[in-house]
Structure formats: structure tokens, C-alpha cells
Design an enzyme around this catalytic site. Structure first.
Site, PDB file in Angstrom:
ATOM      1  N   CYS A 224      24.128  -7.586   7.537  1.00 49.21           N
ATOM      2  CA  CYS A 224      24.249  -8.816   7.323  1.00 49.21           C
ATOM      3  C   CYS A 224      24.096  -9.111   6.188  1.00 49.21           C
ATOM      4  O   CYS A 224      24.102 -10.568   5.497  1.00 49.21           O
ATOM      5  CB  CYS A 224      23.443  -9.364   7.510  1.00 49.21           C
ATOM      6  SG  CYS A 224      21.752  -8.714   6.817  1.00 49.21           S
TER       7      CYS A 224
ATOM      8  N   CYS B 187      18.694  -8.817   9.178  1.00 55.13           N
ATOM      9  CA  CYS B 187      18.021  -8.523  11.100  1.00 55.13           C
ATOM     10  C   CYS B 187      18.095  -7.777  10.926  1.00 55.13           C
ATOM     11  O   CYS B 187      18.807  -7.107  12.088  1.00 55.13           O
ATOM     12  CB  CYS B 187      20.248  -8.140  10.498  1.00 55.13           C
ATOM     13  SG  CYS B 187      20.373  -6.704   9.086  1.00 55.13           S
TER      14      CYS B 187
ATOM     15  N   CYS C 209      21.972  -4.818   2.965  1.00 55.38           N
ATOM     16  CA  CYS C 209      22.874  -4.513   3.418  1.00 55.38           C
ATOM     17  C   CYS C 209      24.440  -4.370   4.558  1.00 55.38           C
ATOM     18  O   CYS C 209      24.897  -5.400   4.300  1.00 55.38           O
ATOM     19  CB  CYS C 209      21.730  -5.194   5.243  1.00 55.38           C
ATOM     20  SG  CYS C 209      21.760  -4.987   6.879  1.00 55.38           S
TER      21      CYS C 209
ATOM     22  N   CYS D 124      16.808   2.244  -5.241  1.00 55.35           N
ATOM     23  CA  CYS D 124      15.766   1.356  -5.015  1.00 55.35           C
ATOM     24  C   CYS D 124      15.582  -0.055  -5.391  1.00 55.35           C
ATOM     25  O   CYS D 124      16.729  -0.829  -4.923  1.00 55.35           O
ATOM     26  CB  CYS D 124      16.120   1.393  -7.110  1.00 55.35           C
ATOM     27  SG  CYS D 124      15.054   0.461  -7.873  1.00 55.35           S
TER      28      CYS D 124
ATOM     29  N   CYS E 198      15.809  -3.962   7.430  1.00 53.42           N
ATOM     30  CA  CYS E 198      16.594  -5.272   6.710  1.00 53.42           C
ATOM     31  C   CYS E 198      15.634  -6.585   7.251  1.00 53.42           C
ATOM     32  O   CYS E 198      15.304  -6.639   8.331  1.00 53.42           O
ATOM     33  CB  CYS E 198      17.866  -5.191   6.989  1.00 53.42           C
ATOM     34  SG  CYS E 198      18.303  -7.075   6.496  1.00 53.42           S
TER      35      CYS E 198
END
EC number: 1.8.4.12
Length: 137
Positions: free
Chosen positions: A98, A49, A95, A118, A46
Site C-alpha cells: 500500500c 493494509c 509497505c 528501523c 502493515c
């Protein structure tokens, strides 16, 4: 959810596209993402984070214009939300740590899962498994 930087901090540290995608549930134009054609071994994290999201071994070329994966590193790494925007029924992926917007998951992927995650390049940071080099999407 993890402590997320403030909107001001994010605006200061992210590109306009990265902020738009991760914080406003945006979508980058197809075939423009920096990580679309990345073929190196490593892990996709991510951007916000740094939580690990996808292993490069699960990435494949779906032809859709965005990086595609057939499975996340773990079920906990992804949060799934019903998305009825734009007159469509989709499953948004965020995510799990976060809550940053990543993209969508579709039931048209390859074996072994049959799923296509995707993902916007702008929501990812790639870490090369050999040399540790990081590339922001």
C-alpha cells in the site's frame, strides 16, 4: 499497489501519530513506540493494509529506539526508496502493498543479513502467534 483508504478515512481511523508516520513520512520520537519492547512470537503487519512485513524471530534490540528487524518476510513486502531528506543519504522503506511509510533500512545490522530495518511502531500492527491478539503500534 493495493487500494488504499482515502485520506479522510485514514484520518478518522488512525491516531495523529499513525497518520503522520504512515502518510507523511514522519518519525515517532525514539523509545516511545508501543511495539519497541514487544518480545512475543508473531507477525508484524502493515497498519494500513495488514500485509505481513516482519516475523518476530527477525526482531532484535538495536538500541536505536525503534523496533528493528534484520529481514522482511519477503523482498516483495518492502519497497525501497532513496531518501535524501534532512541532509542525509538513507533508504526509506515503505509497505510493498500500500506504500505506507515504515521507516528506513541501514547496513549496520546483525548476521545473517547485516541490515537493520528501523521501523516506526506507529506503522505496524502485531498479531500474536499463540492467541491471535492484535496490538496496534
Amino acid at each position: 499497489m493495493a487500494n488504499k483508504p482515502s485520506a479522510e478515512e485514514l484520518k478518522k481511523n488512525l491516531s495523529e501519530m499513525q497518520f503522520y508516520v504512515t502518510q507523511n513520512h514522519g518519525t515517532e520520537p525514539p523509545f516511545t513506540g508501543r511495539l519497541l519492547h514487544n518480545k512475543r512470537d508473531g507477525v508484524y503487519h502493515c497498519l494500513i493494509c495488514d500485509a505481513p512485513l516482519f516475523h518476530s524471530q527477525t526482531k532484535y534490540d538495536s538500541g536505536c529506539g525503534w523496533p528493528s528487524f534484520y529481514e522482511p518476510v519477503s523482498e516483495e513486502s518492502i519497497r525501497y526508496i532513496k531518501d535524501l531528506s534532512h541532509g542525509m543519504q538513507r533508504i526509506e522503506i515503505r509497505c510493498g502493498n500500500c506504500d505506507a511509510h515504515l521507516g528506513h533500512v541501514f547496513p549496520d545490522g546483525p548476521h545473517p543479513t547485516g541490515e537493520r530495518y528501523c521501523v516506526n511502531s506507529a506503522s505496524l500492527r502485531f498479531t500474536d502467534g499463540e492467541n491471535g491478539e492484535e496490538i496496534n503500534g
